[in-house]
Design a protein around this motif. Structure first.
Motif, PDB file in Angstrom:
ATOM      1  N   GLU A   1       0.828  -1.203   0.000  1.00  0.00           N
ATOM      2  CA  GLU A   1       0.000   0.000   0.000  1.00  0.00           C
ATOM      3  C   GLU A   1       0.868   1.262   0.000  1.00  0.00           C
ATOM      4  O   GLU A   1       0.557   2.236  -0.692  1.00  0.00           O
ATOM      5  CB  GLU A   1      -0.946  -0.002   1.209  1.00  0.00           C
ATOM      6  CG  GLU A   1      -2.040  -1.043   1.137  1.00  0.00           C
ATOM      7  CD  GLU A   1      -1.573  -2.469   1.450  1.00  0.00           C
ATOM      8  OE1 GLU A   1      -0.519  -2.643   2.122  1.00  0.00           O
ATOM      9  OE2 GLU A   1      -2.237  -3.413   1.000  1.00  0.00           O
ATOM     10  N   GLN A   2       1.958   1.255   0.779  1.00  0.00           N
ATOM     11  CA  GLN A   2       2.866   2.409   0.800  1.00  0.00           C
ATOM     12  C   GLN A   2       3.520   2.596  -0.566  1.00  0.00           C
ATOM     13  O   GLN A   2       3.645   3.725  -1.054  1.00  0.00           O
ATOM     14  CB  GLN A   2       3.960   2.219   1.856  1.00  0.00           C
ATOM     15  CG  GLN A   2       3.494   2.353   3.275  1.00  0.00           C
ATOM     16  CD  GLN A   2       4.597   1.976   4.245  1.00  0.00           C
ATOM     17  OE1 GLN A   2       5.139   0.876   4.191  1.00  0.00           O
ATOM     18  NE2 GLN A   2       4.940   2.910   5.119  1.00  0.00           N
TER      19      GLN A   2
ATOM     20  N   ALA B   1       0.960   3.976  -2.942  1.00  0.00           N
ATOM     21  CA  ALA B   1       0.669   5.374  -2.608  1.00  0.00           C
ATOM     22  C   ALA B   1       1.778   6.312  -3.099  1.00  0.00           C
ATOM     23  O   ALA B   1       1.512   7.433  -3.521  1.00  0.00           O
ATOM     24  CB  ALA B   1       0.474   5.538  -1.102  1.00  0.00           C
ATOM     25  N   HIS B   2       3.030   5.849  -3.064  1.00  0.00           N
ATOM     26  CA  HIS B   2       4.161   6.653  -3.546  1.00  0.00           C
ATOM     27  C   HIS B   2       4.346   6.550  -5.063  1.00  0.00           C
ATOM     28  O   HIS B   2       5.219   7.183  -5.624  1.00  0.00           O
ATOM     29  CB  HIS B   2       5.457   6.212  -2.863  1.00  0.00           C
ATOM     30  CG  HIS B   2       5.651   6.788  -1.510  1.00  0.00           C
ATOM     31  ND1 HIS B   2       5.088   6.253  -0.382  1.00  0.00           N
ATOM     32  CD2 HIS B   2       6.343   7.875  -1.102  1.00  0.00           C
ATOM     33  CE1 HIS B   2       5.426   6.962   0.669  1.00  0.00           C
ATOM     34  NE2 HIS B   2       6.188   7.968   0.259  1.00  0.00           N
ATOM     35  N   LYS B   3       3.533   5.688  -5.690  1.00  0.00           N
ATOM     36  CA  LYS B   3       3.648   5.443  -7.129  1.00  0.00           C
ATOM     37  C   LYS B   3       5.059   4.996  -7.488  1.00  0.00           C
ATOM     38  O   LYS B   3       5.656   5.447  -8.480  1.00  0.00           O
ATOM     39  CB  LYS B   3       3.237   6.679  -7.939  1.00  0.00           C
ATOM     40  CG  LYS B   3       1.805   7.080  -7.699  1.00  0.00           C
ATOM     41  CD  LYS B   3       1.420   8.303  -8.486  1.00  0.00           C
ATOM     42  CE  LYS B   3      -0.024   8.677  -8.154  1.00  0.00           C
ATOM     43  NZ  LYS B   3      -0.389   9.982  -8.627  1.00  0.00           N
ATOM     44  N   ALA B   4       5.618   4.113  -6.655  1.00  0.00           N
ATOM     45  CA  ALA B   4       6.992   3.635  -6.819  1.00  0.00           C
ATOM     46  C   ALA B   4       7.105   2.777  -8.068  1.00  0.00           C
ATOM     47  O   ALA B   4       6.423   1.771  -8.205  1.00  0.00           O
ATOM     48  CB  ALA B   4       7.401   2.842  -5.583  1.00  0.00           C
ATOM     49  N   GLU B   5       7.975   3.180  -8.970  1.00  0.00           N
ATOM     50  CA  GLU B   5       8.128   2.438 -10.217  1.00  0.00           C
ATOM     51  C   GLU B   5       9.538   2.569 -10.761  1.00  0.00           C
ATOM     52  O   GLU B   5      10.284   3.489 -10.419  1.00  0.00           O
ATOM     53  CB  GLU B   5       7.131   2.936 -11.260  1.00  0.00           C
ATOM     54  CG  GLU B   5       7.348   4.381 -11.672  1.00  0.00           C
ATOM     55  CD  GLU B   5       6.322   4.866 -12.673  1.00  0.00           C
ATOM     56  OE1 GLU B   5       5.216   4.308 -12.741  1.00  0.00           O
ATOM     57  OE2 GLU B   5       6.627   5.819 -13.404  1.00  0.00           O
ATOM     58  N   MET B   6       9.883   1.604 -11.609  1.00  0.00           N
ATOM     59  CA  MET B   6      11.167   1.639 -12.302  1.00  0.00           C
ATOM     60  C   MET B   6      10.875   1.333 -13.760  1.00  0.00           C
ATOM     61  O   MET B   6      10.109   0.420 -14.067  1.00  0.00           O
ATOM     62  CB  MET B   6      12.112   0.589 -11.711  1.00  0.00           C
ATOM     63  CG  MET B   6      13.498   0.629 -12.313  1.00  0.00           C
ATOM     64  SD  MET B   6      14.712  -0.349 -11.405  1.00  0.00           S
ATOM     65  CE  MET B   6      14.167  -2.002 -11.747  1.00  0.00           C
ATOM     66  N   ASN B   7      11.448   2.082 -14.658  1.00  0.00           N
ATOM     67  CA  ASN B   7      11.233   1.920 -16.089  1.00  0.00           C
ATOM     68  C   ASN B   7      12.523   1.411 -16.718  1.00  0.00           C
ATOM     69  O   ASN B   7      13.537   2.104 -16.702  1.00  0.00           O
ATOM     70  CB  ASN B   7      10.819   3.247 -16.716  1.00  0.00           C
ATOM     71  CG  ASN B   7      10.503   3.117 -18.183  1.00  0.00           C
ATOM     72  OD1 ASN B   7      10.793   2.111 -18.824  1.00  0.00           O
ATOM     73  ND2 ASN B   7       9.909   4.154 -18.732  1.00  0.00           N
ATOM     74  N   LEU B   8      12.467   0.213 -17.277  1.00  0.00           N
ATOM     75  CA  LEU B   8      13.628  -0.363 -17.949  1.00  0.00           C
ATOM     76  C   LEU B   8      13.394  -0.486 -19.449  1.00  0.00           C
ATOM     77  O   LEU B   8      14.042  -1.268 -20.115  1.00  0.00           O
ATOM     78  CB  LEU B   8      13.952  -1.740 -17.363  1.00  0.00           C
ATOM     79  CG  LEU B   8      14.378  -1.736 -15.912  1.00  0.00           C
ATOM     80  CD1 LEU B   8      14.528  -3.158 -15.399  1.00  0.00           C
ATOM     81  CD2 LEU B   8      15.681  -0.970 -15.734  1.00  0.00           C
ATOM     82  N   THR B   9      12.472   0.303 -19.978  1.00  0.00           N
ATOM     83  CA  THR B   9      12.160   0.217 -21.406  1.00  0.00           C
ATOM     84  C   THR B   9      12.873   1.282 -22.225  1.00  0.00           C
ATOM     85  O   THR B   9      12.623   1.414 -23.407  1.00  0.00           O
ATOM     86  CB  THR B   9      10.640   0.327 -21.638  1.00  0.00           C
ATOM     87  OG1 THR B   9      10.188   1.597 -21.150  1.00  0.00           O
ATOM     88  CG2 THR B   9       9.897  -0.795 -20.945  1.00  0.00           C
ATOM     89  N   ALA B  10      13.754   2.032 -21.598  1.00  0.00           N
ATOM     90  CA  ALA B  10      14.484   3.088 -22.306  1.00  0.00           C
ATOM     91  C   ALA B  10      15.447   2.468 -23.314  1.00  0.00           C
ATOM     92  O   ALA B  10      15.626   1.254 -23.365  1.00  0.00           O
ATOM     93  CB  ALA B  10      15.225   3.966 -21.305  1.00  0.00           C
ATOM     94  N   SER B  11      16.101   3.294 -24.073  1.00  0.00           N
ATOM     95  CA  SER B  11      16.975   2.808 -25.137  1.00  0.00           C
ATOM     96  C   SER B  11      18.145   1.992 -24.602  1.00  0.00           C
ATOM     97  O   SER B  11      18.644   2.213 -23.505  1.00  0.00           O
ATOM     98  CB  SER B  11      17.496   3.987 -25.953  1.00  0.00           C
ATOM     99  OG  SER B  11      18.258   4.840 -25.133  1.00  0.00           O
ATOM    100  N   MET B  12      18.565   1.030 -25.421  1.00  0.00           N
ATOM    101  CA  MET B  12      19.679   0.166 -25.063  1.00  0.00           C
ATOM    102  C   MET B  12      20.897   0.570 -25.880  1.00  0.00           C
ATOM    103  O   MET B  12      20.822   0.744 -27.089  1.00  0.00           O
ATOM    104  CB  MET B  12      19.331  -1.293 -25.327  1.00  0.00           C
ATOM    105  CG  MET B  12      20.427  -2.242 -24.906  1.00  0.00           C
ATOM    106  SD  MET B  12      20.048  -3.962 -25.277  1.00  0.00           S
ATOM    107  CE  MET B  12      18.804  -4.298 -24.073  1.00  0.00           C
ATOM    108  N   VAL B  13      22.038   0.736 -25.213  1.00  0.00           N
ATOM    109  CA  VAL B  13      23.295   1.045 -25.866  1.00  0.00           C
ATOM    110  C   VAL B  13      24.354   0.119 -25.275  1.00  0.00           C
ATOM    111  O   VAL B  13      24.495   0.035 -24.059  1.00  0.00           O
ATOM    112  CB  VAL B  13      23.692   2.526 -25.642  1.00  0.00           C
ATOM    113  CG1 VAL B  13      25.048   2.828 -26.263  1.00  0.00           C
ATOM    114  CG2 VAL B  13      22.632   3.454 -26.182  1.00  0.00           C
TER     115      VAL B  13
END
Length: 110
Positions: free
Chosen positions: A11-12, A15-27
């Motif tokens: 729930e915490q 509520a903090h909308k904790a996220e990680m995005n690993l879909t960015a460009s790959m180099v």
């Protein structure tokens, strides 16, 4: 979406909308990742290797003064210590050599 981490309840984390995005460009087989833990934006480079190994760089972050920084501070300290990963269905679990874990679910699943 981060759903399990360091004694914080689901729930915490929601509520903090904790996220990680690993879909960015790959180099060079490295992924530019982003994380958001409620107030500040973080950025890092990750390299997922065969055999379930991962290397995550020291991150950089915006420096807003936030009311509750416990989650951000804890995440920032631990993300770069993660050395292993596993994928099960829509779940990504990162872990370190001490048994600490971070569990994520794809944003379109819960």
């Amino acid at each position: 979406m981060l759903i399990s981490f360091d004694g914080f309840s689901k729930e915490q984390l929601v509520a903090h909308k904790a996220e990680m995005n690993l879909t960015a460009s790959m180099v060079d087989n490295k992924i530019q990742g982003n994380a958001y833990m409620g107030c500040n934006q973080m950025s890092f480079v990750s390299e997922f290797k065969k055999g379930g190994k991962v290397k995550i760089s020291t991150g950089v972050s915006t420096m807003k003064a936030c009311q509750d920084m416990n989650l951000e501070t804890s995440f920032q300290k631990k993300i770069e210590t993660m050395t292993k990963y596993s994928i099960e269905g829509h779940f990504l679990t990162l872990s370190d050599d001490r048994g600490n874990t971070m569990k994520f679910v794809a944003a379109d699943w819960d």
